[in-house]
Design a protein around this motif. Structure first.
Motif, PDB file in Angstrom:
ATOM      1  N   GLU A 106      53.858  51.182 -51.318  1.00 44.94           N
ATOM      2  CA  GLU A 106      54.084  52.095 -50.186  1.00 44.94           C
ATOM      3  C   GLU A 106      52.864  52.151 -49.287  1.00 44.94           C
ATOM      4  N   MET A 107      51.661  52.160 -49.891  1.00 46.11           N
ATOM      5  CA  MET A 107      50.431  52.202 -49.101  1.00 46.11           C
ATOM      6  C   MET A 107      50.261  50.923 -48.275  1.00 46.11           C
ATOM      7  N   MET A 108      50.673  49.793 -48.838  1.00 46.36           N
ATOM      8  CA  MET A 108      50.534  48.524 -48.127  1.00 46.36           C
ATOM      9  C   MET A 108      51.469  48.438 -46.923  1.00 46.36           C
ATOM     10  N   MET A 109      52.520  49.261 -46.890  1.00 51.77           N
ATOM     11  CA  MET A 109      53.462  49.247 -45.781  1.00 51.77           C
ATOM     12  C   MET A 109      52.973  50.080 -44.600  1.00 51.77           C
ATOM     13  N   ARG A 110      51.869  50.794 -44.790  1.00 53.06           N
ATOM     14  CA  ARG A 110      51.342  51.592 -43.685  1.00 53.06           C
ATOM     15  C   ARG A 110      50.689  50.693 -42.643  1.00 53.06           C
TER      16      ARG A 110
END
Length: 493
Positions: A106-110
């Motif tokens: 999820e963090m990498m999709m920011r």
């Protein structure tokens, strides 16, 4: 006037210039301290139980490996000289070093992608201590392979996202103060542990020193209504829970740096005042120590870890001894209790404390907290008042209060629940859940929890003399959309 971000390096260590050239020195699990623990375990029940708990955890890890607790295996090896523990720790470190990535999906999709966050920091801390503990059992090739793997998985992502000027995407005012100190501090601890195998270590340590210095000295940001890290009197607005955590993560790095270099950090005024904040926010009882629990905290949460590490860094005092001596071991899931590898080494257990504090009242004008009590005996009467800003772990509770009496919080703080629940933002964060005065059933605007309160509240006019105790809470700023004036006076008899 716009506050300036102080970038002067507070922490200066001349001997850091070439860390990679020195022989390996333990980061936190120092051999002489491990030896002292082993000796204490023969005669001290608390240490005996702590050692047994660590070994039991390590035994369970042999059966069911877990990278997040691999440091228990390292500590068990140091305590017992049983090679099974070192071999299991090595196996876990080697296998996990081959992972493709640690980054959260999820963090990498920011935008931009976050390569590293709190879970990265927590895991690399356990890895660093395990590697440090079994260092002597590894071949040069094994050390290099393990170090390269965790540099790729954690140290490089943490450094690039949080520390290195040319790549970092987070600033001192973007993530609250506890995320910053954890991601920066744990990257630093890990870099110190792997320093002999990483050519990048010298630079990362220098930049980590600068980042921690900036965190300690950050004076706030008026444009975004973000507070300074530390109140002028040593407080930290993010609640006792997150103040303790944030301070703990920075202090772990400073202690590791001291252990490796042999030098204490230069005088840091904020560290001199830090202990007083946790002490004046505590409420001793016949049972567990309580604390002021404004924001995302709990009444049995303490600043145990921060004060224990301050003591280890050389900031010890009778006040700290008294505080630590009044806390139950492992109270409220303390991360550094006697059942943890680092905690058992640095915990000054079995103190015989006498309350040495003279002042019965304290005020933190920059963050809007004040406490008043009739004495320092257990089960006394104590009032805590808050009227500061709203943001992050600080709720919409300007001019709220907690009253402790005869061992209980007889007027408590109701705005509490696990903050990942939807009820947290929909109710418990809001003014309606707190001890405040509402107008037409409404309090502070709800957008403040995301964007802060443009005008902070404050506490002032503290009086504690001749039996008179008084403080004024001004909550006009956070409630200025509904109130021309919002003042609450508190008298304690």
């Amino acid at each position: 006037m716009i506050h300036k971000i102080i970038t002067i390096a507070i922490i200066a260590f001349a001997c850091i210039a070439d860390l990679s050239a020195v022989s390996h020195k333990s980061v936190l699990l120092l051999p002489e301290k491990v030896a002292a623990v082993k000796k204490k375990a023969f005669s001290d029940t608390l240490y005996h139980n702590g050692v047994n708990s660590i070994i039991s955890t390590a035994d369970a890890l042999i059966r069911k490996p877990d990278i997040t607790k691999v440091d228990y295996l390292g500590m068990a090896w140091l305590l017992t000289d049983d090679k099974r523990y070192a071999d299991c720790a090595k196996d876990i470190l080697q296998k996990n070093a081959k992972a493709s990535r640690w980054a959260d999906k999820e963090m990498m999709m920011r935008n931009p992608p976050w390569q590293a966050e709190l879970n990265t920091a927590h895991k690399i801390f356990a890895v660093a201590n395990a590697y440090d503990a079994i260092y002597g059992t590894l071949s040069p090739q094994e050390r290099k392979e393990i170090a390269d793997g965790y540099y790729r998985l954690a140290i490089k992502p943490l450094a690039e996202d949080w520390i290195l000027p040319e790549t970092r995407i987070h600033t001192l005012n973007s993530m609250g103060h506890n995320w910053w100190s954890s991601c920066v501090g744990m990257c630093g601890v890990a870099t110190l542990a792997f320093r002999n195998e990483l050519p990048q270590a010298d630079r990362i340590i220098r930049e980590t020193n600068s980042a921690i210095s900036g965190w300690v000295a950050f004076e706030g940001d008026n444009f975004q209504h973000k507070p300074r890290t530390f109140d002028r009197n040593g407080g930290m607005y993010e609640s006792i829970n997150y103040a303790g955590y944030g301070c703990q993560e920075a202090l772990l790095y400073l202690l590791a740096l001291k252990n490796v270099t042999g030098k204490a950090p230069d005088a840091i005024p904020q560290l001199d005042a830090m202990a007083g904040f946790f002490i004046h926010s505590c409420y001793p009882t016949d049972n567990d120590m309580m604390s002021v629990y404004f924001g995302d905290s709990h009444k049995t949460t303490t600043g145990h870890n921060a004060l224990m590490l301050l003591d280890a860094l050389g900031y010890g005092s009778k006040d700290i001894d008294w505080y630590l001596g009044n806390i139950t071991d492992g109270q409220h899931r303390e991360f550094l209790g006697l059942s943890s590898p680092v905690g058992i080494i640095y915990n000054p257990a079995n103190t015989t404390p006498k309350a040495p504090i003279s002042a019965n009242s304290a005020i933190y004008p920059d963050m809007g907290w004040a406490t008043m009590r009739d004495n320092w005996n257990k089960n006394a009467t104590m009032l805590a008042v808050k009227s500061g800003l709203t943001w992050n772990h600080a709720h919409a509770d300007a001019a709220s209060f907690i009253l402790f009496h005869k061992g209980s919080d007889i007027i408590g703080e109701a705005g509490r629940c696990w903050y990942k629940l939807p009820e947290y933002r929909n109710y418990f964060f809001q003014s309606e859940a707190h001890n405040v005065v509402l107008f037409d059933g409404k309090g502070q605007p709800r957008h403040q929890q995301y964007h802060s309160s443009p005008i902070a509240g404050n506490v002032s006019n503290l009086i504690d003399t001749l039996g008179i105790r008084y403080v004024l809470a001004d909550a006009t700023g956070p409630n200025s959309d509904r109130f021309n004036r919002y003042l609450r006076s508190f008298f304690v008899d």
